[in-house]
Motif scaffolding. Structure first.
Motif, PDB file in Angstrom:
ATOM      1  N   HIS A   1       0.819  -1.208   0.000  1.00 38.88           N
ATOM      2  CA  HIS A   1       0.000   0.000   0.000  1.00 38.88           C
ATOM      3  C   HIS A   1       0.858   1.265   0.000  1.00 38.88           C
ATOM      4  O   HIS A   1       0.573   2.233  -0.704  1.00 38.88           O
ATOM      5  CB  HIS A   1      -0.942  -0.017   1.205  1.00 38.88           C
ATOM      6  CG  HIS A   1      -1.710   1.248   1.387  1.00 38.88           C
ATOM      7  ND1 HIS A   1      -2.485   1.783   0.384  1.00 38.88           N
ATOM      8  CD2 HIS A   1      -1.820   2.093   2.446  1.00 38.88           C
ATOM      9  CE1 HIS A   1      -3.044   2.902   0.822  1.00 38.88           C
ATOM     10  NE2 HIS A   1      -2.648   3.115   2.060  1.00 38.88           N
TER      11      HIS A   1
ATOM     12  N   LYS B   1       2.218   1.870  -3.339  1.00 32.91           N
ATOM     13  CA  LYS B   1       1.184   1.806  -4.385  1.00 32.91           C
ATOM     14  C   LYS B   1       1.605   0.851  -5.502  1.00 32.91           C
ATOM     15  O   LYS B   1       1.568   1.166  -6.690  1.00 32.91           O
ATOM     16  CB  LYS B   1       0.872   3.198  -4.939  1.00 32.91           C
ATOM     17  CG  LYS B   1       0.191   4.105  -3.912  1.00 32.91           C
ATOM     18  CD  LYS B   1      -0.241   5.425  -4.508  1.00 32.91           C
ATOM     19  CE  LYS B   1      -1.143   6.215  -3.596  1.00 32.91           C
ATOM     20  NZ  LYS B   1      -0.681   6.330  -2.210  1.00 32.91           N
TER      21      LYS B   1
ATOM     22  N   SER C   1      -3.379   1.698  -6.853  1.00 36.70           N
ATOM     23  CA  SER C   1      -3.755   2.742  -5.903  1.00 36.70           C
ATOM     24  C   SER C   1      -4.822   2.174  -4.981  1.00 36.70           C
ATOM     25  O   SER C   1      -5.712   2.861  -4.532  1.00 36.70           O
ATOM     26  CB  SER C   1      -4.256   3.979  -6.647  1.00 36.70           C
ATOM     27  OG  SER C   1      -4.975   3.611  -7.792  1.00 36.70           O
TER      28      SER C   1
ATOM     29  N   CYS D   1      -6.547   0.847  -1.727  1.00 35.20           N
ATOM     30  CA  CYS D   1      -6.458   1.319  -0.341  1.00 35.20           C
ATOM     31  C   CYS D   1      -7.402   0.520   0.548  1.00 35.20           C
ATOM     32  O   CYS D   1      -8.590   0.808   0.637  1.00 35.20           O
ATOM     33  CB  CYS D   1      -6.793   2.801  -0.278  1.00 35.20           C
ATOM     34  SG  CYS D   1      -6.621   3.490   1.365  1.00 35.20           S
TER      35      CYS D   1
END
Length: 319
Positions: A232, A235, A304, A306
Motif C-alpha cells: 500500500h 502503491k 492505488s 487502499c
C-alpha cells in the motif's frame, strides 16, 4: 555476427562477476528492467523495474559465500522444503554451484523473450552420500519484455537402478516491501493452511485478506494459480502466478526471530515478505525417466488500492 548485433545481444544477457568474485548473469530488457542470477544456488538476487527500483529483498547481512545460502532473492528449496526430513533445512540446491546449461531441452518458443539463462544442477559425489539419487535439475530464468520475471524448473529422475525418488519444492521468494504492516495478500482467504509455528497443525484462513502484525509461517494448501501482494505504501502490487505448484508459503520472521538470524538485520523484517510457490503437503514422486515441471511468474504493477476501498483510478475511468 556484426559488431552492432553483438552489442544488442549483450544488452540481454551478460556474464560477469558478483560479490566475492562469484559468477553471475545479468539479464536486461530494452525498457530498462533487469535481473541478476548467481550460479551459486542458481539464485535470482535482484529484479528491478524500468525505474531501477529493486523488487526483491536481499539482507544487508547476506553472506555470498559457500556453504551458506544467500539470504534473500529467490533461493530454490530442493529436494526438501523446511526441516521435516533427513536433509539440511530447505535441501541443498540453494548452496550448490550450478552450471550454464548449453544444451537445454526445447522450451515452448516465445520469440519475445531474449533475456534468459538456462542453468543445470546434477548430483556430485558429495551429494550422493546424503541423497542417493541421480537427477537433472534444469532451471530457466527469463526476464520478459514487460519486466515479468519467470522461473521454470524441470527435474528429471536419471536413476539407473530403477528407483523412484520423492521431493518437496519451493521458490523461496523474498519480496521487497516498504512497510510490512501496510501489506496485504489476496487470493488465499478461506483456504486451509499448515501453521509451522504450531507444529504444522491445520487451520482455515479467516478474513478477507492476509495482513501482518506478528510472525507468520504458513503453508497454504490447494491455492489458486494467481496471488496478489499489495504494497500500500508504495502503491505497487506484486502478482505471483504459478503452475505445477499447488501450495503457497507465506513467511515473515518479525522482530524476535529476526534478531536470532545471524545473516538478517534486526529491523529488516519490516521490508520483506516471503510468498513462495511451493509443493509441500503432497510430495512429488518421479520414476526413472520421468520429469516434473514447476513454474513461477512474478510481475509488479502500479496500484492505488487502499484497504478495501474502490480503486480511484478505475472509478475515474468508470470501470
Amino acid at each position: 555476427m556484426s559488431s552492432g548485433a553483438r552489442e544488442r545481444e549483450k544488452v540481454f544477457v551478460e556474464h560477469c562477476k558478483g560479490a566475492n568474485g562469484l559468477d553471475k548473469v545479468v539479464l536486461r530488457e530494452v525498457r530498462g528492467t533487469s535481473a541478476e542470477v548467481y550460479l551459486y544456488g542458481g539464485q535470482v538476487t535482484s529484479w528491478k523495474n524500468e525505474y531501477g527500483e529493486e523488487l526483491l529483498f536481499v539482507s544487508s547481512k547476506a553472506t555470498f559465500k559457500s556453504p551458506k545460502a544467500i539470504r534473500g532473492g529467490i533461493p530454490i528449496c530442493f529436494p526438501q522444503f523446511g526441516s521435516h526430513g533427513s536433509l539440511e533445512q530447505h535441501g541443498f540446491a540453494r548452496n550448490r554451484f550450478w552450471s550454464i546449461d548449453h544444451d537445454p531441452p526445447p522450451f515452448p518458443t516465445n520469440s519475445g523473450n531474449k533475456a534468459f539463462i538456462d542453468l543445470i544442477l546434477k548430483p556430485s559425489e558429495e551429494d550422493s552420500k546424503i541423497w542417493s539419487h541421480r537427477y537433472e535439475f534444469r532451471l530457466r530464468v527469463t526476464l520478459g519484455p514487460g519486466g515479468d520475471l519467470m522461473l521454470t524448473s524441470r527435474i528429471r529422475n536419471t536413476n539407473t537402478d530403477g528407483k523412484s525418488f520423492t521431493f518437496t519444492f519451493a521458490y523461496h521468494t523474498y519480496l521487497f516491501v516498504t512497510d510490512i504492516s501496510e501489506v496485504r495478500v489476496e487470493g488465499l482467504e478461506t483456504l486451509d493452511y499448515l501453521d509451522n509455528l504450531k507444529g504444522r497443525e491445520r487451520f482455515t484462513e479467516q478474513g478477507d485478506a492476509i495482513t501482518f502484525e506478528s510472525e507468520v509461517d504458513k503453508i497454504y494448501l490447494s491455492t489458486p494459480t494467481k496471488i496478489a501482494i499489495l504494497d500500500h505504501e508504495r502503491k505497487r502490487t506484486f502478482v505471483l502466478r504459478k503452475d505445477g505448484l499447488p501450495d503457497a508459503v507465506v513467511w515473515n520472521p518479525w522482530d524476535k526471530k529476526a534478531k536470532a538470524i545471524s545473516d538478517f538485520g534486526d529491523d529488516e523484517y519490516k521490508h520483506m515478505l516471503c510468498v513462495e510457490a511451493a509443493c509441500v503437503e503432497k510430495p512429488i514422486t518421479l520414476k526413472p525417466g520421468e520429469e516434473w515441471k514447476g513454474r513461477q511468474e512474478l510481475s509488479a504493477v502500479p496500484s492505488s488500492y487502499c484497504s478495501g476501498q474502490l480503486d480511484p483510478c478505475k472509478v475515474l475511468q468508470g470501470g
